[in-house]
Design an enzyme around this catalytic site. Structure first.
Site, PDB file in Angstrom:
ATOM      1  N   ASP A  12       0.804  -1.230   0.000  1.00 55.77           N
ATOM      2  CA  ASP A  12       0.000   0.000   0.000  1.00 55.77           C
ATOM      3  C   ASP A  12       0.834   1.275   0.000  1.00 55.77           C
ATOM      4  OD1 ASP A  12      -2.214  -1.673   0.083  1.00 55.77           O
ATOM      5  OD2 ASP A  12      -2.256  -1.674   2.265  1.00 55.77           O
ATOM      6  N   GLY A  14       1.473   3.038  -2.495  1.00 56.91           N
ATOM      7  CA  GLY A  14       1.021   3.962  -3.551  1.00 56.91           C
ATOM      8  C   GLY A  14       1.543   3.529  -4.916  1.00 56.91           C
ATOM      9  N   LYS A  15       1.841   2.235  -5.050  1.00 55.71           N
ATOM     10  CA  LYS A  15       2.418   1.717  -6.305  1.00 55.71           C
ATOM     11  C   LYS A  15       1.500   1.982  -7.497  1.00 55.71           C
ATOM     12  CE  LYS A  15       2.436  -2.338  -4.347  1.00 55.71           C
ATOM     13  NZ  LYS A  15       2.097  -1.969  -2.955  1.00 55.71           N
ATOM     14  N   ASN A  37      -5.077 -10.118  -3.813  1.00 57.06           N
ATOM     15  CA  ASN A  37      -4.761  -9.548  -2.493  1.00 57.06           C
ATOM     16  C   ASN A  37      -4.315  -8.100  -2.661  1.00 57.06           C
ATOM     17  OD1 ASN A  37      -2.472 -10.556  -3.808  1.00 57.06           O
ATOM     18  ND2 ASN A  37      -1.459 -11.275  -1.958  1.00 57.06           N
ATOM     19  N   GLY A  39      -4.453  -4.249  -3.909  1.00 56.58           N
ATOM     20  CA  GLY A  39      -5.462  -3.225  -4.174  1.00 56.58           C
ATOM     21  C   GLY A  39      -4.699  -1.973  -4.546  1.00 56.58           C
ATOM     22  N   HIS A  40      -4.672  -1.649  -5.824  1.00 58.10           N
ATOM     23  CA  HIS A  40      -3.885  -0.508  -6.308  1.00 58.10           C
ATOM     24  C   HIS A  40      -4.840   0.610  -6.729  1.00 58.10           C
ATOM     25  CE1 HIS A  40      -0.232  -3.301  -7.278  1.00 58.10           C
ATOM     26  NE2 HIS A  40      -0.603  -3.317  -6.005  1.00 58.10           N
ATOM     27  N   THR A 128      -5.740 -11.638   3.330  1.00 61.34           N
ATOM     28  CA  THR A 128      -6.876 -10.962   2.689  1.00 61.34           C
ATOM     29  C   THR A 128      -7.982 -11.969   2.341  1.00 61.34           C
ATOM     30  OG1 THR A 128      -5.900 -11.260   0.506  1.00 61.34           O
ATOM     31  CG2 THR A 128      -5.384  -9.196   1.643  1.00 61.34           C
ATOM     32  N   GLN A 221       2.027  -6.002  -3.262  1.00 60.09           N
ATOM     33  CA  GLN A 221       2.465  -6.142  -1.868  1.00 60.09           C
ATOM     34  C   GLN A 221       3.745  -5.303  -1.656  1.00 60.09           C
ATOM     35  OE1 GLN A 221       1.503  -9.475  -3.513  1.00 60.09           O
ATOM     36  NE2 GLN A 221      -0.402  -8.494  -2.996  1.00 60.09           N
ATOM     37  N   THR A 236       3.222 -12.631   2.533  1.00 58.08           N
ATOM     38  CA  THR A 236       2.384 -13.216   1.496  1.00 58.08           C
ATOM     39  C   THR A 236       3.141 -14.406   0.908  1.00 58.08           C
ATOM     40  OG1 THR A 236       0.967 -12.733  -0.396  1.00 58.08           O
ATOM     41  CG2 THR A 236       3.142 -11.669  -0.395  1.00 58.08           C
ATOM     42  N   THR A 298      -9.601  -4.857   1.600  1.00 57.61           N
ATOM     43  CA  THR A 298     -10.465  -5.414   2.647  1.00 57.61           C
ATOM     44  C   THR A 298     -11.138  -4.348   3.524  1.00 57.61           C
ATOM     45  OG1 THR A 298      -8.570  -5.548   4.130  1.00 57.61           O
ATOM     46  CG2 THR A 298      -9.068  -7.521   2.832  1.00 57.61           C
ATOM     47  N   ASP A 330       2.422  14.536   1.915  1.00 52.85           N
ATOM     48  CA  ASP A 330       1.451  15.554   2.327  1.00 52.85           C
ATOM     49  C   ASP A 330       0.692  15.174   3.592  1.00 52.85           C
ATOM     50  OD1 ASP A 330       0.532  13.602   0.300  1.00 52.85           O
ATOM     51  OD2 ASP A 330      -1.456  14.414   0.740  1.00 52.85           O
ATOM     52  N   GLY A 411       0.144  14.017  -3.114  1.00 53.47           N
ATOM     53  CA  GLY A 411      -1.309  13.936  -3.199  1.00 53.47           C
ATOM     54  C   GLY A 411      -1.674  12.723  -4.035  1.00 53.47           C
TER      55      GLY A 411
HETATM   56  P1  GDP Z   1      -0.765   0.402  -3.534  1.00 56.16           P
HETATM   57  O1  GDP Z   1      -1.385  -0.873  -3.109  1.00 56.16           O
HETATM   58  O2  GDP Z   1       0.700   0.457  -3.275  1.00 56.16           O
HETATM   59  O3  GDP Z   1      -1.091   0.771  -4.955  1.00 56.16           O
HETATM   60  O4  GDP Z   1      -1.411   1.531  -2.621  1.00 56.16           O
HETATM   61  P2  GDP Z   1      -2.982   1.667  -2.207  1.00 56.16           P
HETATM   62  O5  GDP Z   1      -3.736   2.125  -3.386  1.00 56.16           O
HETATM   63  O6  GDP Z   1      -3.434   0.436  -1.520  1.00 56.16           O
HETATM   64  O7  GDP Z   1      -2.890   2.779  -1.085  1.00 56.16           O
HETATM   65  C1  GDP Z   1      -2.333   4.013  -1.324  1.00 56.16           C
HETATM   66  C2  GDP Z   1      -3.378   5.100  -1.041  1.00 56.16           C
HETATM   67  O8  GDP Z   1      -2.750   6.354  -0.955  1.00 56.16           O
HETATM   68  C3  GDP Z   1      -4.406   5.230  -2.145  1.00 56.16           C
HETATM   69  O9  GDP Z   1      -5.627   5.624  -1.580  1.00 56.16           O
HETATM   70  C4  GDP Z   1      -3.845   6.369  -3.011  1.00 56.16           C
HETATM   71  O10 GDP Z   1      -4.855   7.074  -3.714  1.00 56.16           O
HETATM   72  C5  GDP Z   1      -3.218   7.235  -1.968  1.00 56.16           C
HETATM   73  N1  GDP Z   1      -2.019   7.991  -2.385  1.00 56.16           N
HETATM   74  C6  GDP Z   1      -1.000   7.611  -3.183  1.00 56.16           C
HETATM   75  N2  GDP Z   1      -0.021   8.552  -3.192  1.00 56.16           N
HETATM   76  C7  GDP Z   1      -0.471   9.559  -2.409  1.00 56.16           C
HETATM   77  C8  GDP Z   1       0.093  10.803  -1.989  1.00 56.16           C
HETATM   78  O11 GDP Z   1       1.206  11.180  -2.332  1.00 56.16           O
HETATM   79  N3  GDP Z   1      -0.671  11.556  -1.140  1.00 56.16           N
HETATM   80  C9  GDP Z   1      -1.900  11.172  -0.700  1.00 56.16           C
HETATM   81  N4  GDP Z   1      -2.560  11.990   0.117  1.00 56.16           N
HETATM   82  N5  GDP Z   1      -2.450  10.008  -1.059  1.00 56.16           N
HETATM   83  C10 GDP Z   1      -1.730   9.207  -1.893  1.00 56.16           C
HETATM   84  P1  IMO Z   2      -0.853  -4.119  -2.322  1.00 53.96           P
HETATM   85  O1  IMO Z   2      -0.394  -4.642  -3.650  1.00 53.96           O
HETATM   86  C1  IMO Z   2      -0.947  -4.584   2.007  1.00 53.96           C
HETATM   87  C2  IMO Z   2      -0.952  -8.668   3.563  1.00 53.96           C
HETATM   88  C3  IMO Z   2      -2.198  -9.146   4.261  1.00 53.96           C
HETATM   89  C4  IMO Z   2      -1.595 -10.142   5.239  1.00 53.96           C
HETATM   90  C5  IMO Z   2      -0.468 -10.762   4.431  1.00 53.96           C
HETATM   91  C6  IMO Z   2      -0.830 -12.069   3.756  1.00 53.96           C
HETATM   92  O2  IMO Z   2      -2.148  -3.411  -2.363  1.00 53.96           O
HETATM   93  O3  IMO Z   2       0.235  -3.351  -1.652  1.00 53.96           O
HETATM   94  P2  IMO Z   2      -2.374 -12.766   1.716  1.00 53.96           P
HETATM   95  O4  IMO Z   2      -3.754 -12.364   1.345  1.00 53.96           O
HETATM   96  O5  IMO Z   2      -1.351 -12.397   0.698  1.00 53.96           O
HETATM   97  O6  IMO Z   2      -2.279 -14.192   2.136  1.00 53.96           O
HETATM   98  O7  IMO Z   2      -2.039 -11.914   3.049  1.00 53.96           O
HETATM   99  O8  IMO Z   2      -0.117  -9.811   3.442  1.00 53.96           O
HETATM  100  N1  IMO Z   2      -1.173  -8.149   2.201  1.00 53.96           N
HETATM  101  C7  IMO Z   2      -1.124  -6.853   1.879  1.00 53.96           C
HETATM  102  N2  IMO Z   2      -0.955  -5.768   2.645  1.00 53.96           N
HETATM  103  N3  IMO Z   2      -1.042  -4.446   0.667  1.00 53.96           N
HETATM  104  C8  IMO Z   2      -1.180  -5.533  -0.124  1.00 53.96           C
HETATM  105  O9  IMO Z   2      -1.160  -5.455  -1.467  1.00 53.96           O
HETATM  106  C9  IMO Z   2      -1.272  -6.809   0.475  1.00 53.96           C
HETATM  107  N4  IMO Z   2      -1.438  -8.057   0.012  1.00 53.96           N
HETATM  108  C10 IMO Z   2      -1.358  -8.874   1.077  1.00 53.96           C
HETATM  109  O10 IMO Z   2      -2.860  -8.101   4.912  1.00 53.96           O
HETATM  110  O11 IMO Z   2      -1.011  -9.461   6.319  1.00 53.96           O
HETATM  111 MG    MG Z   3      -2.900  -1.578  -1.843  1.00 46.48          MG
END
Ligand code: GDP
Ligand code: IMO
Ligand code: MG
Length: 420
Positions: A12, A14-15, A37, A39-40, A128, A221, A236, A298, A330, A411
């Site tokens: 998570d 911000g990939k 698993n 969520g981007h 997840t 991840q 994972t 989730t 930010d 942002g």
């Molecule tokens: P990922 O799984 O690595 O793609 O990240 P997620 O989407 O799960 O979580 C990142 C969250 O941060 C998302 O809600 C994005 O919209 C948000 N986000 C990403 N970069 C930034 C940033 O620089 N600032 C803020 N405020 N939000 C960001």
């Molecule tokens: P993105 O790509 C954050 C975590 C789960 C759990 C562990 C194992 O959005 O960054 P799994 O479902 O893989 O068996 O869970 O890994 N996990 C993540 N945490 N971002 C993810 O993906 C994740 N994918 C799995 O919460 O702790």
């Molecule tokens: Mg994510």
């Protein structure tokens, strides 16, 4: 030539946003591991979209998106997601390709994931529950079914054979839930999957590289969730690091050029397991609220803490990170003081490395404090205009990691990113 974007923390980072930002510079965007698993989150014309299976280049016209052999694919999630991107005007049948070697997540994998977590009780991973672990177990256990098998007449009989094996395991767990509805959805979804562009991913991508096309490998991840190098067993089940790009796409290591490591300016983790810099207090709550730190897959609240430079340095080392991209800077805008962890105290001794059993030893983080910049940076679009106090924070991280922080994301929007 292949560049990689991957997470340096516990996911998570911000990939998704970063891949979407860089996608215009590439011809092919490819997922190499993980499954739903992930969520981007992306913002496309102001609209929020969360991608679980589809690469984050899908919204860019004329790009090729590949789901590589290293991914585990849930046809049900894919179908649902294709519906979402189609409703936003994307002709995914033209731009999405799937490796025939990618393993399928079956309904019973999801059931087994759930049953296994229930059986672990207090020691649960916090999965997840998308069936990731059981699907990869069937891959390494040499039982799994692959996307290419869908095109074989014997698919249903192969499915039934594996289904029986899984049922015995579920019976052992005393798993009572009826999964017949999941199976109905699954069979509907695989019908559709058969009509996708199913390709031999390794020839497909190597041909592209040979033609001089640029490939961007999108990690899911984070490095601290890697099955080998993460906080085992709270990890994972895939290789989330740059080495996973080679096995997950079928490309040679010499083809990889830049490895962009994405890290938040602080740190989060969702699910169980060690997190040395976790803030179990008002500050943690403030970061969670300001950063909307709730899981994109989730909805679970993410645990929050200060940036952990020991873990980050480790992640840069195992990935060969060439540039760091710092996101969510930010979110720290209003804080009067912030901290970084620059060492671990373990049994009273100061350490600067990630220990073998992070989940078994008590780690007290050693912190260095910084003055907060207390400035709204979300509208700044160049490095010069960033507050000096923020630059001090970033300079310290640069010096510690010995890898430059090259981009600063300020942002969630597509264009909220600053070149350092
Ligand atoms: P990922 O799984 O690595 O793609 O990240 P997620 O989407 O799960 O979580 C990142 C969250 O941060 C998302 O809600 C994005 O919209 C948000 N986000 C990403 N970069 C930034 C940033 O620089 N600032 C803020 N405020 N939000 C960001
Ligand atoms: P993105 O790509 C954050 C975590 C789960 C759990 C562990 C194992 O959005 O960054 P799994 O479902 O893989 O068996 O869970 O890994 N996990 C993540 N945490 N971002 C993810 O993906 C994740 N994918 C799995 O919460 O702790
Ligand atoms: Mg994510």
């Amino acid at each position: 030539m292949v560049d990689v974007i991957l997470g340096l923390q516990w996911g998570d980072e911000g990939k998704g946003k970063i891949v979407d930002y860089f996608a215009p510079n590439y011809d092919v965007i490819a997922r190499f591991q993980g499954g739903p698993n992930a969520g981007h989150t992306l913002y496309v014309n102001g609209q929020k979209v969360v991608l679980h299976q589809i690469p984050s280049g899908i919204f860019h016209e004329g790009k090729t998106n590949l789901i590589g052999n290293g991914v585990v694919l849930d046809p049900v999630t894919l179908k649902r997601e294709c519906g979402v991107v189609a409703s936003m005007g994307v002709d995914y049948k033209k731009s999405l390709y799937i490796s025939e070697r990618a393993h399928l997540i079956l309904p019973t994998h999801r059931a087994l994931d759930k049953a296994s977590e229930i059986a672990k009780g207090n020691e649960k991973i916090g999965s997840t529950l998308k069936g990731i672990g059981p699907a990869y177990m069937d891959k390494t256990g040499r039982n799994g079914l692959r996307v290419g098998d869908l095109l074989d007449k014997s698919f249903t009989s192969q499915y039934i054979k594996l289904r029986l094996k899984h049922q015995r395991l579920l019976d052992n767990y005393n798993f009572q839930e009826d999964i017949s509805l999941w199976e109905d959805e699954f069979f509907e979804a695989i019908e559709e999957l058969r009509s996708f562009n199913i390709v031999n991913g390794e020839y497909f991508i190597n041909d592209k590289i040979q033609q001089g096309k640029k490939v961007l490998a999108e990690g899911a991840q984070g490095s601290m969730l890697d099955v080998d190098f993460g906080t085992f067993p709270f990890v994972t089940s895939s290789s989330t690091i740059s080495a996973g790009v080679c096995t997950g796409l079928g490309i040679a290591p010499q083809k990889i050029k830049d490895v962009f490591g994405v890290s938040k300016a602080y740190c989060t983790r969702v699910g169980s397991g060690p997190f040395p810099t976790e803030l179990d207090d008002d500050m943690g709550e403030l970061i969670r609220k300001t950063g909307s730190e709730f899981g994109a897959t989730t909805g679970r609240p993410r645990r929050c803490g200060w940036i952990d430079l020991v873990a980050l340095q480790f992640a840069c080392m195992i990935n060969g990170v060439t540039q760091v991209i710092m996101t969510k800077t930010d979110i720290l805008d209003a804080l009067p003081e912030l901290k970084v962890c620059n060492g671990y105290s373990i049994n009273g001794e100061e350490k600067s490395y990630v220990p073998f059993q992070m989940s078994k030893v008590k780690i007290d983080p050693i912190h260095k404090s910084f003055q907060g910049w207390q400035t709204d940076i979300t509208k700044i679009d160049n490095y010069t205009d960033l507050p000096q106090k923020m630059k001090n924070y970033i300079d310290y991280i640069n010096n510690f990691l010995k890898v430059p922080v090259k981009y600063i994301s300020n942002g969630p929007g597509r264009d909220q990113i600053i070149l350092a």
